[in-house]
Design a protein around this motif. Structure first.
Motif, PDB file in Angstrom:
ATOM      1  N   LEU A 177      62.538  54.834  43.295  1.00 11.67           N
ATOM      2  CA  LEU A 177      62.380  56.237  42.914  1.00 11.67           C
ATOM      3  C   LEU A 177      61.443  56.976  43.862  1.00 11.67           C
ATOM      4  O   LEU A 177      61.030  58.101  43.585  1.00 11.67           O
ATOM      5  N   GLY A 178      61.083  56.332  44.974  1.00 10.62           N
ATOM      6  CA  GLY A 178      60.210  56.975  45.949  1.00 10.62           C
ATOM      7  C   GLY A 178      58.740  56.881  45.613  1.00 10.62           C
ATOM      8  O   GLY A 178      57.937  57.634  46.162  1.00 10.62           O
ATOM      9  N   VAL A 179      58.352  55.957  44.714  1.00 12.66           N
ATOM     10  CA  VAL A 179      56.957  55.819  44.288  1.00 12.66           C
ATOM     11  C   VAL A 179      56.381  54.529  44.868  1.00 12.66           C
ATOM     12  O   VAL A 179      56.858  53.435  44.539  1.00 12.66           O
ATOM     13  N   PRO A 180      55.359  54.604  45.735  1.00 13.48           N
ATOM     14  CA  PRO A 180      54.755  53.384  46.292  1.00 13.48           C
ATOM     15  C   PRO A 180      53.877  52.675  45.267  1.00 13.48           C
ATOM     16  O   PRO A 180      53.603  53.194  44.192  1.00 13.48           O
ATOM     17  N   ARG A 181      53.425  51.493  45.643  1.00 11.75           N
ATOM     18  CA  ARG A 181      52.587  50.693  44.742  1.00 11.75           C
ATOM     19  C   ARG A 181      51.247  51.363  44.477  1.00 11.75           C
ATOM     20  O   ARG A 181      50.736  51.360  43.363  1.00 11.75           O
ATOM     21  N   SER A 182      50.634  51.925  45.510  1.00 15.46           N
ATOM     22  CA  SER A 182      49.297  52.488  45.395  1.00 15.46           C
ATOM     23  C   SER A 182      48.328  51.401  44.917  1.00 15.46           C
ATOM     24  O   SER A 182      48.471  50.241  45.259  1.00 15.46           O
ATOM     25  N   GLY A 183      47.315  51.751  44.114  1.00 12.60           N
ATOM     26  CA  GLY A 183      46.345  50.763  43.658  1.00 12.60           C
ATOM     27  C   GLY A 183      45.232  50.529  44.657  1.00 12.60           C
ATOM     28  O   GLY A 183      45.192  51.116  45.749  1.00 12.60           O
ATOM     29  N   ALA A 184      44.303  49.647  44.310  1.00 16.65           N
ATOM     30  CA  ALA A 184      43.148  49.349  45.165  1.00 16.65           C
ATOM     31  C   ALA A 184      43.604  48.851  46.527  1.00 16.65           C
ATOM     32  O   ALA A 184      44.525  48.038  46.627  1.00 16.65           O
ATOM     33  N   LEU A 185      42.951  49.313  47.603  1.00 15.96           N
ATOM     34  CA  LEU A 185      43.284  48.847  48.941  1.00 15.96           C
ATOM     35  C   LEU A 185      42.936  47.376  49.126  1.00 15.96           C
ATOM     36  O   LEU A 185      43.502  46.714  49.988  1.00 15.96           O
ATOM     37  N   ASP A 186      41.999  46.872  48.345  1.00 16.48           N
ATOM     38  CA  ASP A 186      41.707  45.435  48.311  1.00 16.48           C
ATOM     39  C   ASP A 186      41.846  44.987  46.858  1.00 16.48           C
ATOM     40  O   ASP A 186      40.877  44.977  46.092  1.00 16.48           O
ATOM     41  N   PRO A 187      43.068  44.619  46.435  1.00 21.07           N
ATOM     42  CA  PRO A 187      43.280  44.262  45.024  1.00 21.07           C
ATOM     43  C   PRO A 187      42.406  43.112  44.553  1.00 21.07           C
ATOM     44  O   PRO A 187      41.938  43.110  43.411  1.00 21.07           O
ATOM     45  N   ALA A 188      42.157  42.130  45.430  1.00 21.23           N
ATOM     46  CA  ALA A 188      41.342  40.979  45.031  1.00 21.23           C
ATOM     47  C   ALA A 188      39.904  41.393  44.743  1.00 21.23           C
ATOM     48  O   ALA A 188      39.266  40.844  43.837  1.00 21.23           O
ATOM     49  N   ALA A 189      39.377  42.359  45.489  1.00 13.09           N
ATOM     50  CA  ALA A 189      38.011  42.824  45.252  1.00 13.09           C
ATOM     51  C   ALA A 189      37.888  43.463  43.873  1.00 13.09           C
ATOM     52  O   ALA A 189      36.923  43.214  43.146  1.00 13.09           O
ATOM     53  N   LEU A 190      38.861  44.282  43.502  1.00 16.55           N
ATOM     54  CA  LEU A 190      38.815  44.911  42.178  1.00 16.55           C
ATOM     55  C   LEU A 190      39.022  43.875  41.076  1.00 16.55           C
ATOM     56  O   LEU A 190      38.370  43.948  40.027  1.00 16.55           O
ATOM     57  N   ARG A 191      39.891  42.896  41.296  1.00 19.15           N
ATOM     58  CA  ARG A 191      40.066  41.828  40.295  1.00 19.15           C
ATOM     59  C   ARG A 191      38.755  41.084  40.074  1.00 19.15           C
ATOM     60  O   ARG A 191      38.390  40.767  38.931  1.00 19.15           O
ATOM     61  N   LEU A 192      38.060  40.785  41.161  1.00 22.32           N
ATOM     62  CA  LEU A 192      36.782  40.075  41.038  1.00 22.32           C
ATOM     63  C   LEU A 192      35.763  40.922  40.291  1.00 22.32           C
ATOM     64  O   LEU A 192      35.049  40.424  39.398  1.00 22.32           O
ATOM     65  N   ALA A 193      35.662  42.200  40.626  1.00 23.50           N
ATOM     66  CA  ALA A 193      34.728  43.077  39.918  1.00 23.50           C
ATOM     67  C   ALA A 193      35.049  43.104  38.429  1.00 23.50           C
ATOM     68  O   ALA A 193      34.133  43.058  37.584  1.00 23.50           O
ATOM     69  N   ASN A 194      36.330  43.152  38.072  1.00 26.59           N
ATOM     70  CA  ASN A 194      36.713  43.148  36.658  1.00 26.59           C
ATOM     71  C   ASN A 194      36.308  41.852  35.972  1.00 26.59           C
ATOM     72  O   ASN A 194      35.829  41.861  34.831  1.00 26.59           O
ATOM     73  N   ARG A 195      36.493  40.729  36.649  1.00 27.17           N
ATOM     74  CA  ARG A 195      36.100  39.456  36.041  1.00 27.17           C
ATOM     75  C   ARG A 195      34.594  39.404  35.795  1.00 27.17           C
ATOM     76  O   ARG A 195      34.130  38.849  34.795  1.00 27.17           O
ATOM     77  N   LEU A 196      33.824  39.989  36.715  1.00 27.73           N
ATOM     78  CA  LEU A 196      32.370  39.945  36.579  1.00 27.73           C
ATOM     79  C   LEU A 196      31.871  40.704  35.352  1.00 27.73           C
ATOM     80  O   LEU A 196      30.794  40.396  34.831  1.00 27.73           O
ATOM     81  N   VAL A 197      32.626  41.709  34.890  1.00 30.91           N
ATOM     82  CA  VAL A 197      32.192  42.474  33.712  1.00 30.91           C
ATOM     83  C   VAL A 197      32.979  42.104  32.458  1.00 30.91           C
ATOM     84  O   VAL A 197      32.844  42.752  31.417  1.00 30.91           O
ATOM     85  N   GLY A 198      33.831  41.078  32.535  1.00 32.50           N
ATOM     86  CA  GLY A 198      34.557  40.616  31.357  1.00 32.50           C
ATOM     87  C   GLY A 198      35.852  41.342  31.084  1.00 32.50           C
ATOM     88  O   GLY A 198      36.424  41.213  29.996  1.00 32.50           O
ATOM     89  N   ASN A 199      36.355  42.116  32.060  1.00 32.51           N
ATOM     90  CA  ASN A 199      37.611  42.852  31.877  1.00 32.51           C
ATOM     91  C   ASN A 199      38.822  41.997  32.229  1.00 32.51           C
ATOM     92  O   ASN A 199      38.720  41.019  32.987  1.00 32.51           O
ATOM     93  N   ASP A 200      39.983  42.394  31.724  1.00 32.07           N
ATOM     94  CA  ASP A 200      41.245  41.892  32.241  1.00 32.07           C
ATOM     95  C   ASP A 200      41.355  42.321  33.697  1.00 32.07           C
ATOM     96  O   ASP A 200      40.891  43.404  34.076  1.00 32.07           O
ATOM     97  N   GLU A 201      41.995  41.499  34.533  1.00 33.95           N
ATOM     98  CA  GLU A 201      42.040  41.810  35.962  1.00 33.95           C
ATOM     99  C   GLU A 201      42.833  43.069  36.288  1.00 33.95           C
ATOM    100  O   GLU A 201      42.711  43.624  37.370  1.00 33.95           O
ATOM    101  N   HIS A 202      43.655  43.532  35.335  1.00 32.09           N
ATOM    102  CA  HIS A 202      44.452  44.729  35.572  1.00 32.09           C
ATOM    103  C   HIS A 202      43.734  46.011  35.126  1.00 32.09           C
ATOM    104  O   HIS A 202      44.306  47.105  35.244  1.00 32.09           O
TER     105      HIS A 202
END
Length: 287
Positions: free
Chosen positions: A24-49
């Motif tokens: 539909l012409g929509v790119p993924r977007s999201g964090a430019l470093d997905p692993a960095a954001l996943r790690l930050a989420n784990r550090l505060v007890g969040n789901d990685e998404h």
């Protein structure tokens, strides 16, 4: 609720992106470093998404209306927490911080690299669009980039912050070496151009952004003249406009384009921290 006191040059809401909508012409977007954001989420007890903030170069300042845990991963920067009582304490990139209600988090300019990702317990709870809360700077989907005075809702915390004693961030390299595979239009370029791409060094242009990293260096000469009908583009595509200067597409890239793609970079994550002037070299996957 988060109150934005200083938004900085470009602070956006990001998560793991909205994959599956390219037709539909929509790119993924999201964090430019997905692993960095996943790690930050784990550090505060969040789901990685969970959604967090991507902070670019100049830092930002945020006030937290409720008590929260926060974690920063990415470019090193000075971090200061101001308690409501006027007490000021330093923080660290790479360690979770517990903040009381009313505290202000001030993230200074990046000492190296470009971007830092901030996770907050509960996650940023803006309304999702096509299954993601990510800001797409090209299409305008998702929430707009933060402005001074904005307020962001927070979700319900999922768990306690992680016990971390040592910061987990690594150094930002001065030179990037990227693995590149042949692109769908490699035959549109001369053999000399293909050799140049994996032989000469390029530098990151100041015109780079979340859409793509523009590179400056040896011009890549085409063997086929004329126009190319628009065709699909993927993350990491190395497109070559008429100037001959390659462009590596990043998270907010368009889903189609009309300039030939000479190659595709295997992993563009390192370009998230590439400041203008950073040296970039390419090598084939077999080397």
């Amino acid at each position: 609720m988060i109150e934005v006191l200083r938004a900085g040059a470009l602070t956006t809401v990001q998560d793991q992106g909205r994959s599956g909508w390219a037709h539909l012409g929509v790119p993924r977007s999201g964090a430019l470093d997905p692993a960095a954001l996943r790690l930050a989420n784990r550090l505060v007890g969040n789901d990685e998404h969970a959604a967090g903030l991507e902070i670019t170069m100049t830092g930002c300042a945020l006030r937290f209306i409720r008590a929260v845990a926060v974690a920063l991963i990415g470019a090193p920067a000075d971090v200061v927490v101001e308690w409501r009582t006027g007490d000021i304490r330093p923080g660290d990139v790479g360690r979770p911080l517990s903040l009381p209600a009313g505290a202000v988090l001030r993230v200074g300019p990046a000492h190296a690299g470009v971007r830092t990702w901030l996770a907050v317990s509960g996650g940023i709870a803006v309304e999702p669009v096509l299954g993601s809360r990510a800001t797409d700077t090209l299409s305008g989907l998702g929430p707009p980039p933060l402005r001074d005075g904005d307020r962001l809702p927070l979700g319900t915390p999922a768990g306690p912050p992680a016990p971390v004693d040592v910061p987990v961030t690594g150094p930002v390299p001065d030179e990037l070496r990227l693995s590149v595979r042949p692109g769908p239009r490699q035959d549109w370029f001369t053999p000399e151009a293909l050799d140049l791409l994996c032989r000469d060094a390029y530098t990151v242009s100041p015109d780079s952004n979340r859409v793509g990293a523009r590179l400056a260096g040896a011009a890549l000469t085409r063997a086929v003249a004329g126009e190319l009908p628009s065709e699909g583009l993927v993350l990491g595509a190395v497109q070559v406009p008429p100037s001959g200067q390659p462009l590596v597409f990043l998270a907010d890239h368009p889903t189609t384009g009309g300039y030939p793609v000479i190659g595709v970079v295997d992993d563009v994550t390192a370009l998230a921290q590439a400041r203008p002037g950073t040296t970039v070299t390419f090598h084939g996957p077999q080397r």
